[in-house]
Design a protein around this motif. Structure first.
Motif, PDB file in Angstrom:
ATOM      1  N   LYS A  77      -3.985  -8.615   0.539  1.00  0.00           N
ATOM      2  CA  LYS A  77      -5.298  -8.950   1.087  1.00  0.00           C
ATOM      3  C   LYS A  77      -5.969  -7.774   1.789  1.00  0.00           C
ATOM      4  O   LYS A  77      -7.158  -7.814   2.089  1.00  0.00           O
ATOM      5  CB  LYS A  77      -5.166 -10.126   2.062  1.00  0.00           C
ATOM      6  N   GLY A  78      -5.212  -6.752   2.095  1.00  0.00           N
ATOM      7  CA  GLY A  78      -5.773  -5.597   2.792  1.00  0.00           C
ATOM      8  C   GLY A  78      -5.150  -4.303   2.318  1.00  0.00           C
ATOM      9  O   GLY A  78      -4.344  -4.268   1.377  1.00  0.00           O
ATOM     10  N   VAL A  79      -5.524  -3.228   2.991  1.00  0.00           N
ATOM     11  CA  VAL A  79      -4.976  -1.919   2.677  1.00  0.00           C
ATOM     12  C   VAL A  79      -3.490  -1.895   3.019  1.00  0.00           C
ATOM     13  O   VAL A  79      -3.058  -2.471   4.030  1.00  0.00           O
ATOM     14  CB  VAL A  79      -5.719  -0.815   3.467  1.00  0.00           C
ATOM     15  N   CYS A  80      -2.691  -1.256   2.184  1.00  0.00           N
ATOM     16  CA  CYS A  80      -1.256  -1.184   2.430  1.00  0.00           C
ATOM     17  C   CYS A  80      -0.968  -0.315   3.655  1.00  0.00           C
ATOM     18  O   CYS A  80      -1.628   0.699   3.884  1.00  0.00           O
ATOM     19  CB  CYS A  80      -0.537  -0.592   1.218  1.00  0.00           C
ATOM     20  N   TYR A  81       0.031  -0.719   4.429  1.00  0.00           N
ATOM     21  CA  TYR A  81       0.520   0.067   5.556  1.00  0.00           C
ATOM     22  C   TYR A  81       2.029   0.137   5.401  1.00  0.00           C
ATOM     23  O   TYR A  81       2.748  -0.768   5.804  1.00  0.00           O
ATOM     24  CB  TYR A  81       0.110  -0.579   6.878  1.00  0.00           C
ATOM     25  N   ILE A  82       2.514   1.214   4.783  1.00  0.00           N
ATOM     26  CA  ILE A  82       3.935   1.340   4.480  1.00  0.00           C
ATOM     27  C   ILE A  82       4.669   1.844   5.720  1.00  0.00           C
ATOM     28  O   ILE A  82       4.719   3.042   6.005  1.00  0.00           O
ATOM     29  CB  ILE A  82       4.161   2.296   3.287  1.00  0.00           C
ATOM     30  N   GLY A  83       5.244   0.905   6.464  1.00  0.00           N
ATOM     31  CA  GLY A  83       5.894   1.238   7.731  1.00  0.00           C
ATOM     32  C   GLY A  83       7.324   1.701   7.604  1.00  0.00           C
ATOM     33  O   GLY A  83       7.885   2.275   8.535  1.00  0.00           O
ATOM     34  N   GLY A  84       7.954   1.468   6.440  1.00  0.00           N
ATOM     35  CA  GLY A  84       9.342   1.886   6.249  1.00  0.00           C
ATOM     36  C   GLY A  84       9.663   2.019   4.775  1.00  0.00           C
ATOM     37  O   GLY A  84       9.095   1.314   3.929  1.00  0.00           O
ATOM     38  N   ILE A  85      10.568   2.940   4.456  1.00  0.00           N
ATOM     39  CA  ILE A  85      10.969   3.208   3.073  1.00  0.00           C
ATOM     40  C   ILE A  85      12.485   3.290   3.010  1.00  0.00           C
ATOM     41  O   ILE A  85      13.134   3.820   3.910  1.00  0.00           O
ATOM     42  CB  ILE A  85      10.369   4.519   2.546  1.00  0.00           C
ATOM     43  N   CYS A  86      13.058   2.785   1.911  1.00  0.00           N
ATOM     44  CA  CYS A  86      14.505   2.826   1.712  1.00  0.00           C
ATOM     45  C   CYS A  86      14.780   3.078   0.227  1.00  0.00           C
ATOM     46  O   CYS A  86      14.162   2.440  -0.638  1.00  0.00           O
ATOM     47  CB  CYS A  86      15.117   1.502   2.162  1.00  0.00           C
ATOM     48  N   VAL A  87      15.675   4.010  -0.078  1.00  0.00           N
ATOM     49  CA  VAL A  87      16.000   4.350  -1.463  1.00  0.00           C
ATOM     50  C   VAL A  87      17.409   3.864  -1.788  1.00  0.00           C
ATOM     51  O   VAL A  87      18.360   4.163  -1.068  1.00  0.00           O
ATOM     52  CB  VAL A  87      15.910   5.873  -1.698  1.00  0.00           C
ATOM     53  N   LEU A  88      17.535   3.113  -2.882  1.00  0.00           N
ATOM     54  CA  LEU A  88      18.840   2.654  -3.342  1.00  0.00           C
ATOM     55  C   LEU A  88      19.526   3.771  -4.128  1.00  0.00           C
ATOM     56  O   LEU A  88      18.860   4.667  -4.653  1.00  0.00           O
ATOM     57  CB  LEU A  88      18.693   1.416  -4.227  1.00  0.00           C
ATOM     58  N   PRO A  89      20.852   3.734  -4.231  1.00  0.00           N
ATOM     59  CA  PRO A  89      21.572   4.793  -4.958  1.00  0.00           C
ATOM     60  C   PRO A  89      21.144   4.943  -6.410  1.00  0.00           C
ATOM     61  O   PRO A  89      21.267   6.033  -6.973  1.00  0.00           O
ATOM     62  CB  PRO A  89      23.035   4.342  -4.862  1.00  0.00           C
ATOM     63  N   ASP A  90      20.647   3.862  -7.024  1.00  0.00           N
ATOM     64  CA  ASP A  90      20.236   3.959  -8.429  1.00  0.00           C
ATOM     65  C   ASP A  90      18.819   4.480  -8.593  1.00  0.00           C
ATOM     66  O   ASP A  90      18.310   4.559  -9.719  1.00  0.00           O
ATOM     67  CB  ASP A  90      20.373   2.594  -9.123  1.00  0.00           C
ATOM     68  N   GLY A  91      18.147   4.843  -7.499  1.00  0.00           N
ATOM     69  CA  GLY A  91      16.812   5.417  -7.579  1.00  0.00           C
ATOM     70  C   GLY A  91      15.682   4.442  -7.342  1.00  0.00           C
ATOM     71  O   GLY A  91      14.520   4.863  -7.226  1.00  0.00           O
ATOM     72  N   GLN A  92      15.976   3.128  -7.266  1.00  0.00           N
ATOM     73  CA  GLN A  92      14.937   2.163  -6.928  1.00  0.00           C
ATOM     74  C   GLN A  92      14.547   2.333  -5.452  1.00  0.00           C
ATOM     75  O   GLN A  92      15.362   2.742  -4.631  1.00  0.00           O
ATOM     76  CB  GLN A  92      15.410   0.740  -7.181  1.00  0.00           C
ATOM     77  N   VAL A  93      13.300   2.002  -5.145  1.00  0.00           N
ATOM     78  CA  VAL A  93      12.774   2.217  -3.799  1.00  0.00           C
ATOM     79  C   VAL A  93      12.248   0.904  -3.242  1.00  0.00           C
ATOM     80  O   VAL A  93      11.585   0.138  -3.952  1.00  0.00           O
ATOM     81  CB  VAL A  93      11.635   3.259  -3.818  1.00  0.00           C
ATOM     82  N   LEU A  94      12.554   0.626  -1.980  1.00  0.00           N
ATOM     83  CA  LEU A  94      11.972  -0.517  -1.289  1.00  0.00           C
ATOM     84  C   LEU A  94      11.048  -0.018  -0.187  1.00  0.00           C
ATOM     85  O   LEU A  94      11.395   0.923   0.539  1.00  0.00           O
ATOM     86  CB  LEU A  94      13.045  -1.412  -0.684  1.00  0.00           C
ATOM     87  N   VAL A  95       9.875  -0.639  -0.081  1.00  0.00           N
ATOM     88  CA  VAL A  95       8.928  -0.299   0.973  1.00  0.00           C
ATOM     89  C   VAL A  95       8.524  -1.578   1.687  1.00  0.00           C
ATOM     90  O   VAL A  95       8.457  -2.652   1.079  1.00  0.00           O
ATOM     91  CB  VAL A  95       7.675   0.419   0.421  1.00  0.00           C
ATOM     92  N   VAL A  96       8.286  -1.471   3.002  1.00  0.00           N
ATOM     93  CA  VAL A  96       7.779  -2.611   3.755  1.00  0.00           C
ATOM     94  C   VAL A  96       6.298  -2.375   4.029  1.00  0.00           C
ATOM     95  O   VAL A  96       5.910  -1.339   4.570  1.00  0.00           O
ATOM     96  CB  VAL A  96       8.556  -2.827   5.068  1.00  0.00           C
ATOM     97  N   ASP A  97       5.490  -3.318   3.609  1.00  0.00           N
ATOM     98  CA  ASP A  97       4.038  -3.249   3.787  1.00  0.00           C
ATOM     99  C   ASP A  97       3.678  -4.114   4.983  1.00  0.00           C
ATOM    100  O   ASP A  97       3.581  -5.338   4.880  1.00  0.00           O
ATOM    101  CB  ASP A  97       3.347  -3.740   2.516  1.00  0.00           C
TER     102      ASP A  97
END
Length: 391
Positions: A140-160
Motif C-alpha cells: 500500500k505504500g513505499v517499501c521501507y526495508i528495515g532488515g535483510i537476511c541471506v540464506l546459505p543457498d543465496g535466497q534473501v529475506l527482507v522485512v518491509d
C-alpha cells in the motif's frame, strides 16, 4: 587393504577346497604347500604395502612437525619484536610524531604478525552495482526495508516495515513469496539454514514479539513466537543466543524466549540496531540519533549504512576506523536503512526507504589495521567500549 587380503585368502581357500575333492594324499600335501606359499605371499605383500603407507605417513608427520616448529619460532621471534615495539610505544606516550615513525619502521613486523595470525583486515572493493525492485501489488505504500537476511543457498529475506510484511527473494532478487505481519517488522536474523527470526514491534499497540519463520520450497511458513515485555527494534543470533535491542538496552535471550540478562544500557542516547560477529565475541550497536557505532567485545568485519548523508561504510574489526566508503548518493544510495553481506555471492545488499534494494558485487583486498592497545572482555558482561562517529 585388510578386507582385500581377507578376500584373496578366502578365494584361494575355496579354490583349494574344490581342487582337493577326490585327490590322493600326495596331491593333497602338494595343495597344502601351495596354499601356504600363496598365503605367505599375500601376507608379505600386505606387509610391504603397510610399511610403505606407514613410511609415507611418518614423512608427512615429520614435515608437519617441522612446519609447526618453524611457525613456533616465527611466532616467538615476532612476539619478541612486538614486545620491544610495545615497550617503545609505551615510553613515547602521546608523542604522535614518534608513534608514526615507530609504526612506519615496524610496519613489516606488524604485517608479518597479522598475516601469520590471520588478523589482517579485508577491504571490500565494489565491482558493480545493480538495482532490484521489491515492491509487490499488495503493497500500500513505499517499501521501507528495515532488515535483510541471506540464506546459505543465496535466497534473501527482507522485512518491509512500511507494508508490514516479510518478503522472500530468489537468487535473482525477485520476490517469490511474502507473509503479512500483525505489526511493524523491524529486523531479521538467521537461525538455521532455513529458519529466521523477525523482530516485530508496535509501541502504541504494545506488540513486542519475536516471530520465527521457515523457508520451505520457496514459501514462507510462520512458526512459533514469543512475547517481550519491552520494545524490540533490532535482533541478531549466534549459536542459540538471541541479542535483542530495545530503544535503550541490549538484552540476551534464549531461543525459547527466556530473558537471560541485560548486556548493555545506554543513559546517553538510544540504541537502534545490533550485530554480533561470526565468532560471537564482539557486539556492535548502532545509535541513529547520535550517529555512532558502539563496539562491545571483539572481532569481525562490520558494514554500516548511514541515513544522511546516504552512505555505506566498511568499518574495521576494532570498530574504531573506517576502512572504506563503499557507496554514496552518487552511486544511487538513497535512504539506506539496512545492510547485509552475502558470502555466497560476494555481494553487499542494501535496503532503503524506497522500492529498490541495491546489490554491490565486491572483491576483497588485505589492509593492515594498527591498534595500540587491546583489552580482553567477555560478551556476557561487555567491558570494552569504543565508539566511532559515523558522520
Amino acid at each position: 587393504m585388510i578386507e582385500q587380503m581377507c578376500g584373496n585368502l578366502n578365494t584361494y581357500i575355496d579354490e583349494c577346497d574344490n581342487n582337493s575333492v577326490g585327490t590322493s594324499g600326495g596331491n593333497e600335501q602338494y595343495l597344502k604347500k601351495e596354499m601356504c606359499r600363496s598365503v605367505l605371499s599375500i601376507v608379505n605383500e600386505f606387509d610391504n604395502i603397510t610399511a610403505k603407507e606407514l613410511n609415507e605417513m611418518k614423512d608427512e608427520v615429520i614435515s608437519i612437525k617441522e612446519s609447526i616448529t618453524s611457525s613456533i619460532h616465527k611466532c616467538t621471534s615476532l612476539h619478541n619484536d612486538l614486545s620491544h615495539f610495545h615497550e617503545f610505544v609505551q615510553k613515547i606516550g602521546d608523542n604522535k610524531e614518534l608513534c608514526l615513525i615507530a609504526s612506519i619502521k615496524c610496519k613489516h613486523i606488524i604485517q608479518q604478525a597479522l598475516t601469520l595470525l590471520g588478523k589482517s583486515s579485508k577491504v571490500f572493493n565494489v565491482q558493480s552495482i545493480t538495482k532490484h525492485n521489491v515492491r509487490i501489488p499488495s503493497d500500500k505504500g513505499v517499501c521501507y526495508i528495515g532488515g535483510i537476511c541471506v540464506l546459505p543457498d543465496g535466497q534473501v529475506l527482507v522485512v518491509d516495515l512500511n507494508n508490514q510484511n516479510v518478503k522472500l527473494l530468489n537468487q535473482q532478487y525477485q520476490v517469490v513469496s511474502h507473509w503479512d505481519v500483525n505489526a511493524w517488522p523491524v529486523d531479521i536474523c538467521l537461525i538455521t539454514p532455513s529458519e529466521v527470526a523477525v523482530a516485530v514491534n508496535d509501541h502504541e499497540s504494545k506488540i513486542h514479539e519475536v516471530q520465527f519463520i521457515t523457508v520451505n520450497q520457496g514459501k514462507l511458513v510462520p512458526g512459533r513466537k514469543f512475547q517481550l515485555q519491552h520494545d524490540c527494534t533490532g535482533i541478531d543470533h549466534h549459536q542459540g543466543v538471541l541479542f535483542v535491542i530495545s530503544s535503550e538496552e541490549l538484552y540476551k535471550y534464549t531461543l525459547n524466549g527466556k530473558q537471560v540478562c541485560s548486556l548493555y544500557r545506554s543513559l546517553e542516547y538510544t540504541v537502534d540496531k545490533c550485530a554480533v560477529s561470526p565468532t560471537g565475541d564482539r557486539l556492535y550497536i548502532i545509535s541513529w540519533n547520535q550517529d555512532k557505532l558502539l563496539t562491545l567485545a571483539r572481532d569481525g568485519q562490520v558494514l554500516v549504512c548511514g541515513y544522511w548523508p546516504p552512505t555505506v561504510l566498511h568499518v574495521g574489526w576494532e570498530g574504531e576506523s573506517k576502512l572504506a566508503t563503499l557507496a554514496t548518493q552518487e552511486d544511487g544510495v538513497l535512504g539506506p536503512s539496512s545492510v547485509c553481506f552475502s558470502s555466497t555471492t560476494s555481494s553487499i545488499i542494501v535496503g532503503q526507504l524506497r522500492d529498490d534494494i541495491l546489490v554491490f558485487r565486491v572483491s576483497m583486498s588485505n589492509v593492515i589495521e594498527l591498534t595500540w592497545q587491546r583489552h580482553q572482555s567477555d560478551p556476557q558482561e561487555p567491558q570494552y567500549r569504543k565508539t566511532l562517529p559515523l558522520s
